[in-house]
Design an enzyme around this catalytic site. Structure first.
Site, PDB file in Angstrom:
ATOM      1  CD  GLU A 191      -2.836  -1.390   2.344  1.00 11.31           C
ATOM      2  OE1 GLU A 191      -2.806  -0.553   3.258  1.00 11.31           O
ATOM      3  OE2 GLU A 191      -3.613  -2.368   2.334  1.00 11.31           O
ATOM      4  CD  GLU A 296      -4.471  -6.082   2.982  1.00 15.30           C
ATOM      5  OE1 GLU A 296      -3.218  -6.055   2.960  1.00 15.30           O
ATOM      6  OE2 GLU A 296      -5.147  -5.354   3.730  1.00 15.30           O
TER       7      GLU A 296
HETATM    8  C1  BMA Z   1      -4.392  -4.383   9.736  1.00 14.15           C
HETATM    9  C2  BMA Z   1      -5.416  -4.813  10.778  1.00 14.15           C
HETATM   10  C3  BMA Z   1      -4.707  -4.929  12.104  1.00 14.15           C
HETATM   11  C4  BMA Z   1      -3.482  -5.845  11.971  1.00 14.15           C
HETATM   12  C5  BMA Z   1      -2.577  -5.399  10.845  1.00 14.15           C
HETATM   13  C6  BMA Z   1      -1.389  -6.318  10.637  1.00 14.15           C
HETATM   14  O1  BMA Z   1      -4.990  -4.267   8.492  1.00 14.15           O
HETATM   15  O2  BMA Z   1      -5.981  -6.063  10.430  1.00 14.15           O
HETATM   16  O3  BMA Z   1      -5.602  -5.466  13.053  1.00 14.15           O
HETATM   17  O4  BMA Z   1      -2.762  -5.843  13.175  1.00 14.15           O
HETATM   18  O5  BMA Z   1      -3.323  -5.304   9.664  1.00 14.15           O
HETATM   19  O6  BMA Z   1      -1.763  -7.604  10.241  1.00 14.15           O
END
Ligand code: BMA
Length: 375
Positions: A191, A296
């Protein structure tokens, strides 16, 4: 596996055999010394895009809505009877030598889950929400100068290298039952067009991010001799091919081209925007000879009983991605809100998820196993 899905898979596999071996030899991943299984996965993912896509889920085997660490369990499997074809895992906190990651998954269990998924013929992808090496804050706490500080010559370069040593050790520890390295898609600095992470958006220049990317790949591949990685570059939402390419590390440094997207509004506006981005990704991936992927995605709580086929698949069927990965089913979170992106048994969209599963375009574990992505 349906007959249609079988035919779908025979096609790419057959095509691979027909290819002149020189053609395949010339099209190698970023790592020219990648392990044989890694190279084969790279070619299979390329042949796949446009014909069907692997369905993936972050942390699928570790926990789901209302359960944690139950051997063999998976929300995807509870609903469809089958596991995902692609498994996402997260390395955040490995840099601090913690025994559990940022989402409380023990690293030693993660290694076992990775072996299990691979043994079933599944694909592994890994992200890393690494802390801010300049300030010691989290990935979400940017500070001016962070990227410059960890590049060679910067005050935190040695610290950053010591973090990469731990990541390299993790990747090198991933071996199959014969002792061969397990291929992993490493989705680094994800991202990167948004400004919420210290490596993204306005927190560094595009050139600094490219330098960081090149340094990181070179360090893992050439210095640490990690040869089981494919490298995925991905942005968040984007509005033009130029915007997607602004931080692109270059064709020699990227295997997979992707983006992340979450639905937050209505289906119609999401479909329009999602379709527009996928169309741009189709052109970018074909112009740059990269594997396109939806790295994602999610619609939190999937509050629509026909979202999977009526919205998501409806848009995807017009485009070319090799895989899609739903984000994690964290379930109830502190503060009372919940987060999940694939249905659990009995959830509103569960029946439609089964229809999505049954589509010839979607490939889950049993399909992946029969497709022999590493042969
Ligand atoms: C983010 C959320 C958080 C998580 C982070 C790392 O998008 O889902 O809760 O800690 O990713 O996986």
């Amino acid at each position: 596996m349906t007959l249609t899905k079988q035919l779908l898979f025979l096609l790419p596999v057959g095509l691979l055999c027909l290819f002149d071996s020189r053609t395949l030899a010339q099209d190698l991943p970023v790592d020219k010394n990648a392990s044989p299984a890694t190279v084969r996965l790279y070619h299979h993912l390329k042949a796949l895009s446009g014909k069907g896509f692997l369905f993936g889920h972050q942390d699928d085997l570790a926990y789901g809505v209302g359960w944690q660490y139950v051997p063999g369990r998976s929300d995807v499997k509870d609903v469809t009877g089958d596991y995902p074809a692609l498994y996402g895992w997260e390395l955040g906190r490995i840099e601090l030598d913690h025994v559990v990651n940022i989402d409380s998954v023990p690293f030693d269990s993660m290694q076992q889950y990775i072996r299990t998924g691979y043994r079933r013929g599944g694909v592994i992808t890994v992200s890393w929400h690494l802390n801010n090496p300049l300030t010691g804050g989290t990935a979400w706490q940017p500070a001016q100068g962070t990227v410059a500080a960890i590049l060679p010559g910067g005050e935190k370069n040695a610290l950053y290298k010591s973090w990469l040593d731990k990541v390299a050790a993790f990747f090198l520890s991933l071996k199959d039952d014969q002792g061969h390295p397990i291929p992993v898609i490493f989705r680094m600095f994800h991202e990167c067009n948004g400004s919420w992470f210290w490596w993204g958006g306005k927190n560094c220049t595009p050139e600094e991010l490219r330098q960081l990317w090149h340094f990181t790949v070179s360090y893992l591949r050439d210095e640490k001799q990690v040869h089981n990685l494919l490298y995925a570059y991905n942005t968040d939402r984007f509005t033009s091919a130029d915007a997607w390419l602004e931080r692109y590390p270059g064709d020699e440094w990227t295997d997979i081209a992707g983006f992340d997207i979450y639905q937050r509004g209505d289906n119609a506006s999401f479909s329009t925007e999602f379709g527009r981005m996928l169309a741009m990704l189709d052109s970018i991936a074909s112009a740059h000879n990269k594997i396109p992927a939806l790295t994602e995605f999610g619609y939190n709580g999937v509050p629509d009983g026909s979202w999977w086929t009526g919205t998501f698949l409806n848009v995807l069927r017009e485009h070319h991605v090799a895989y899609v990965m739903a984000w994690r089913n964290a379930g109830e979170k502190p503060g009372g809100h919940s987060e999940y992106y694939v249905p659990y048994k009995g959830q509103l969209s569960a029946e439609d998820f089964i229809r999505f599963y049954d589509s010839p375009l979607t490939l889950f574990q049993k399909d992946a196993e029969q497709a022999h992505l590493y042969r």
